[in-house]
Design a protein around this motif. Sequence first.
Motif, short mmCIF file in Angstrom:
data_model
loop_
_atom_site.label_atom_id
_atom_site.label_comp_id
_atom_site.label_asym_id
_atom_site.label_seq_id
_atom_site.Cartn_x
_atom_site.Cartn_y
_atom_site.Cartn_z
N ILE A 116 1.02 -1.16 -0.02
CA ILE A 116 -0.03 0.10 -0.05
C ILE A 116 0.83 1.49 0.11
O ILE A 116 0.53 2.25 -0.67
CB ILE A 116 -0.88 0.07 1.24
CG1 ILE A 116 -2.05 -1.02 0.90
CG2 ILE A 116 -1.60 1.33 1.47
CD1 ILE A 116 -2.71 -1.25 2.26
N ALA A 117 2.19 1.02 0.71
CA ALA A 117 2.75 2.28 0.67
C ALA A 117 3.60 2.67 -0.24
O ALA A 117 3.81 3.81 -0.64
CB ALA A 117 3.73 2.19 1.86
N THR A 118 4.02 1.58 -1.03
CA THR A 118 4.87 1.90 -2.18
C THR A 118 3.93 1.91 -3.54
O THR A 118 4.44 2.22 -4.53
CB THR A 118 5.85 0.61 -2.58
OG1 THR A 118 5.30 -0.61 -2.39
CG2 THR A 118 6.90 0.73 -0.93
N THR A 119 2.62 1.30 -3.35
CA THR A 119 1.78 1.25 -4.58
C THR A 119 2.36 0.04 -5.54
O THR A 119 2.01 0.10 -6.62
CB THR A 119 1.59 2.46 -5.29
OG1 THR A 119 2.81 2.74 -6.03
CG2 THR A 119 0.97 3.55 -4.42
N LYS A 120 3.37 -0.65 -5.01
CA LYS A 120 3.63 -1.83 -6.00
C LYS A 120 3.56 -3.11 -5.02
O LYS A 120 3.80 -3.26 -3.89
CB LYS A 120 5.03 -1.41 -6.22
CG LYS A 120 5.44 -0.19 -7.25
CD LYS A 120 4.95 -0.59 -8.55
CE LYS A 120 5.20 0.61 -9.38
NZ LYS A 120 4.53 1.82 -9.18
N LEU A 121 3.40 -4.05 -5.96
CA LEU A 121 3.19 -5.25 -5.34
C LEU A 121 4.35 -6.07 -5.04
O LEU A 121 4.47 -6.98 -4.55
CB LEU A 121 2.52 -6.26 -6.25
CG LEU A 121 0.99 -6.03 -6.59
CD1 LEU A 121 0.40 -6.70 -7.73
CD2 LEU A 121 0.04 -5.74 -5.25
N GLY A 122 5.75 -5.41 -5.51
CA GLY A 122 7.03 -6.22 -5.35
C GLY A 122 7.11 -7.45 -5.94
O GLY A 122 7.72 -8.39 -5.25
N VAL A 123 6.85 -7.68 -6.95
CA VAL A 123 7.01 -8.79 -7.93
C VAL A 123 8.36 -9.21 -8.12
O VAL A 123 9.30 -8.34 -8.60
CB VAL A 123 6.33 -8.51 -9.26
CG1 VAL A 123 6.61 -9.99 -10.20
CG2 VAL A 123 4.74 -8.47 -9.24
N THR A 124 8.82 -10.44 -7.87
CA THR A 124 10.17 -10.90 -8.00
C THR A 124 10.28 -12.12 -8.67
O THR A 124 9.02 -12.64 -8.97
CB THR A 124 11.09 -11.05 -6.68
OG1 THR A 124 10.31 -12.16 -5.93
CG2 THR A 124 10.96 -9.81 -5.86
N ALA A 125 11.49 -12.59 -9.18
CA ALA A 125 11.52 -14.08 -9.97
C ALA A 125 11.03 -14.97 -9.14
O ALA A 125 10.48 -16.00 -9.52
CB ALA A 125 12.90 -14.01 -10.34
N ALA A 126 11.22 -14.89 -7.72
CA ALA A 126 10.78 -15.99 -6.71
C ALA A 126 9.31 -15.94 -6.54
O ALA A 126 8.85 -16.81 -6.36
CB ALA A 126 11.64 -15.77 -5.32
N SER A 127 8.85 -14.67 -6.46
CA SER A 127 7.31 -14.80 -6.09
C SER A 127 6.26 -15.01 -7.27
O SER A 127 5.26 -15.82 -7.26
CB SER A 127 7.08 -13.57 -5.43
OG SER A 127 7.11 -12.15 -6.58
N ASP A 128 6.77 -14.53 -8.49
CA ASP A 128 6.09 -14.87 -9.59
C ASP A 128 6.79 -14.78 -11.06
O ASP A 128 7.21 -13.82 -11.52
CB ASP A 128 4.80 -13.73 -9.62
CG ASP A 128 4.10 -13.88 -10.75
OD1 ASP A 128 4.16 -14.75 -11.61
OD2 ASP A 128 2.85 -13.42 -10.70
N ALA A 129 7.50 -15.81 -11.27
CA ALA A 129 8.42 -15.78 -12.22
C ALA A 129 7.92 -15.52 -13.75
O ALA A 129 8.67 -14.49 -14.40
CB ALA A 129 8.96 -17.27 -12.62
#
Length: 299
Positions: free
Chosen positions: A30-43
């Motif tokens: 919410i604070a960054t407005t980004k989901l923080g997608v990474t290669a590990a979380s969602d390739a």
Amino acid sequence: MRIATSQMYSQSVSLMSQLTASADKTQTQIATTKLGVTAASDAASYVKLQQIQRATTGDATYKSNITVAQGVLAQTDQTLDSVQTQLQRALELATRAANDTLSDSDRASIGEELSSIRDTLYGLANTKDDIRGQPLFGGATGDTAYVTNADGSISFAGAGEPSGIPVADGETVQPTISGQRVFSTADADMFAIIGNLADALKAGGNVKAAAGTALDGINTSLDQVTLARASIGARGARLDIEADRLTKVAETREETRSGIEDTDIPTAVANLQKTLTVLQATQASFTKLTSVSLFDYLK
């Protein structure tokens, strides 16, 4: 009984840890407005985002190139407009020079003005663009488009056609035009045409033939400039189309990126509230559980 209680403690602690981590993650999103997608979380999403980033960077370069090309084309057209103005004045003077009633003094005066026009055209032919500092009409090489020779004649000093500027994958646009297609082709060298008439007028005598030759040559030069401006205009229209295409592609790409990477704030806030509610309930239960004494179990 101690084993069962230990298991209950472990389960509660594990659940609270998971809920706390989930709440922290959602708060960060919410604070960054980004989901923080990474290669590990969602390739798959991570790969797609990398592709979008590369395409966006490439298009940013093309947009910058288009802006440069548009600026140089605009300056080229403005300069050619000035060339046309000078040639039209030269045409008027050549027409007057053909008049048999003029005195030698009048013709000499016209000759001086024509010499001035020739000098002005020479300066225009050597105009450098305001963006890159390169000769507008110099072709592919050279710092100067035209030079004055020892005999006073003017000649092209460049070589080849102007280099194209990349504006899309496999697409380039020449932002200007070679002086050989404007000022001095095989059919019409406007410097020589105007210079020869100026010299004839200053020398005095019958200049009707010289004026007639000059009229034909100046009209041909005007036709060349008109064609050059038409070519410049067509390139400008092409750049406008390409700029619009890049804008639309960027909008579509941004929508895709946002759908993958951006936080849906209302949904995230609602999920956070649910998580905190469950966490608070779990904490309350854990507190009650830890307050149970041995005597409570013996009852």
